[in-house]
Design a protein around this motif. Structure first.
Motif: not given
Lengths: 125, 125
Positions: A22, A30, A34, A114, A120, A122, B40, B43, B46-47, B49-50, B53-54, B107
């Motif tokens: 991941c 991004a 974005a 998404l 796991a 994005l 979202i 930038p 978005l990062r 969120l990523s 999630a990771c 998501l």
């Protein structure tokens, strides 16, 4: 679980969800993505995108779109321009009218970022 | 193609892509969904969120997130608050730190709206 059951596991899916695989979006990615989400992040533009995608033949004339809103033609044109500049739609003038259609590759890329494969997540699509 | 081949066509997929079944998002749905895409559409968010999630175990401490950016802790907290208010992430304080995790249902809903099943598209997910 038998050995045979284990052998049918989709390796690519498993790799996607393994913590080590991941990899979060980096700053460059991004910065690139974005603005696309931002372009969709407006109710009028989201509906325009949806109306274009659902229109017969997958394309819509600007004349088909303005009637769905209580907005002036220049306002609709502005929103269409934002969607086009983001690469979410494309257009072509034919005679009097401009016709619009969605860019499915761009939408699928955003969807994948998404989406459940990236639960796991994005990660790079 | 034999009759048997035809019988395995996924009816729901076929219905999705039939022009008559393609129903665009209405104004209420667009008003509800656009703010999520807007959240979202930044930038840093978005990062974040990523990164959440990771992160190992699917959740991240705010202390894990600030180090990835050249931004102050209050700025990061502001962006996390926007994501939480949109319903994209949730959080819990445990002792000194606040921990964040993504809301996968939200998501996945956004992904489905932009996704290939809705290529005909952008229909109600």
């Amino acid at each position: 679980m038998s050995k045979q059951d284990l052998s049918v596991v989709d390796v690519s899916e498993a790799a996607c969800c393994a913590p080590l695989a991941c990899e979060p979006l980096n700053a460059t990615e991004a910065d690139e993505l974005a603005p696309l989400f931002k372009a969709i992040g407006d109710p009028v533009r989201l509906r325009l995108l949806s109306l274009i995608a659902c229109h017969e033949g997958g394309e819509a004339c600007v004349c088909d779109l303005t009637s769905a809103f209580d907005l002036t033609a220049p306002t609709i044109s502005h929103h269409l321009k934002v969607l086009k500049q983001a690469g979410l739609i494309d257009s072509e003038r034919r005679g009097t009218w401009v016709y619009y259609w969605i860019n499915p590759q761009t939408l699928q890329r955003l969807s994948a970022i998404l989406g459940p494969r990236q639960a796991a997540g994005l990660v790079r699509a």
